[in-house]
Design a protein around this motif. Structure first.
Motif, mmCIF file in Angstrom:
data_model
loop_
_atom_site.group_PDB
_atom_site.id
_atom_site.type_symbol
_atom_site.label_atom_id
_atom_site.label_comp_id
_atom_site.label_asym_id
_atom_site.label_seq_id
_atom_site.Cartn_x
_atom_site.Cartn_y
_atom_site.Cartn_z
ATOM 1 N N LYS A 22 0.810 -1.253 0.017
ATOM 2 C CA LYS A 22 -0.013 -0.059 -0.031
ATOM 3 C C LYS A 22 0.739 1.092 0.165
ATOM 4 O O LYS A 22 0.310 2.407 0.582
ATOM 5 C CB LYS A 22 -0.892 -0.029 1.128
ATOM 6 C CG LYS A 22 -2.032 -1.308 1.069
ATOM 7 C CD LYS A 22 -2.965 -1.041 2.378
ATOM 8 C CE LYS A 22 -3.976 -2.089 2.288
ATOM 9 N NZ LYS A 22 -5.207 -2.172 1.237
ATOM 10 N N SER A 23 2.088 1.105 -0.548
ATOM 11 C CA SER A 23 2.852 2.481 -0.539
ATOM 12 C C SER A 23 2.545 3.414 -1.493
ATOM 13 O O SER A 23 2.764 4.632 -1.379
ATOM 14 C CB SER A 23 4.387 1.879 -0.733
ATOM 15 O OG SER A 23 4.717 1.154 -1.903
ATOM 16 N N LYS B 147 -1.649 9.596 -0.903
ATOM 17 C CA LYS B 147 -2.291 10.120 0.195
ATOM 18 C C LYS B 147 -3.918 9.992 -0.109
ATOM 19 O O LYS B 147 -4.748 10.628 0.004
ATOM 20 C CB LYS B 147 -2.342 11.654 0.598
ATOM 21 C CG LYS B 147 -0.892 11.766 1.305
ATOM 22 C CD LYS B 147 -0.655 13.064 1.502
ATOM 23 C CE LYS B 147 0.771 13.228 2.255
ATOM 24 N NZ LYS B 147 1.109 14.547 2.854
ATOM 25 N N ARG C 243 -0.313 5.263 0.026
ATOM 26 C CA ARG C 243 0.514 6.174 1.070
ATOM 27 C C ARG C 243 0.984 7.633 0.330
ATOM 28 O O ARG C 243 0.982 8.676 0.974
ATOM 29 C CB ARG C 243 1.657 5.393 2.007
ATOM 30 C CG ARG C 243 0.760 4.804 3.145
ATOM 31 C CD ARG C 243 2.009 4.758 4.350
ATOM 32 N NE ARG C 243 3.147 3.746 3.470
ATOM 33 C CZ ARG C 243 3.083 2.507 3.470
ATOM 34 N NH1 ARG C 243 2.281 1.644 3.605
ATOM 35 N NH2 ARG C 243 4.256 1.643 2.887
#
Length: 91
Positions: free
Chosen positions: A64-65, A71, A68
């Protein structure tokens, strides 16, 4: 004597390796909230970088980078569309 230009480096959100900005693909979250692959690297919005390999996209999805970095939540359909785009660029 010519001045030596710096090469801009960016980190791939999948494998976390630093690379030349021109060797990476930019994924952008537009102000309208759409997640796209940015081939020019100049589109407005929040950007994240990936190598042009499917493995890096799969790692970014697993960790899930990419979510992130941008955002925002990214639906599975967008990941599928990005996978098709990455495969097309890699060829």
């Amino acid at each position: 004597m010519q001045k030596v230009r710096k090469v801009p480096l960016r980190k791939c959100v999948g494998c976390q390796e630093m690379s030349d900005k021109r060797q990476l693909l930019r994924v952008v979250l537009t102000p309208e909230g759409e997640v796209l692959l940015d081939p020019t690297g100049k589109q407005n919005g929040r950007g994240a970088y990936l190598h042009g390999k499917l493995e890096c996209l799969q790692l970014a999805r697993k960790k899930k980078s990419l979510e992130r970095a941008l955002k925002t939540m990214i639906p599975d359909t967008v990941y599928d569309r990005l996978a098709l785009s990455v495969e097309g660029v890699a060829k």
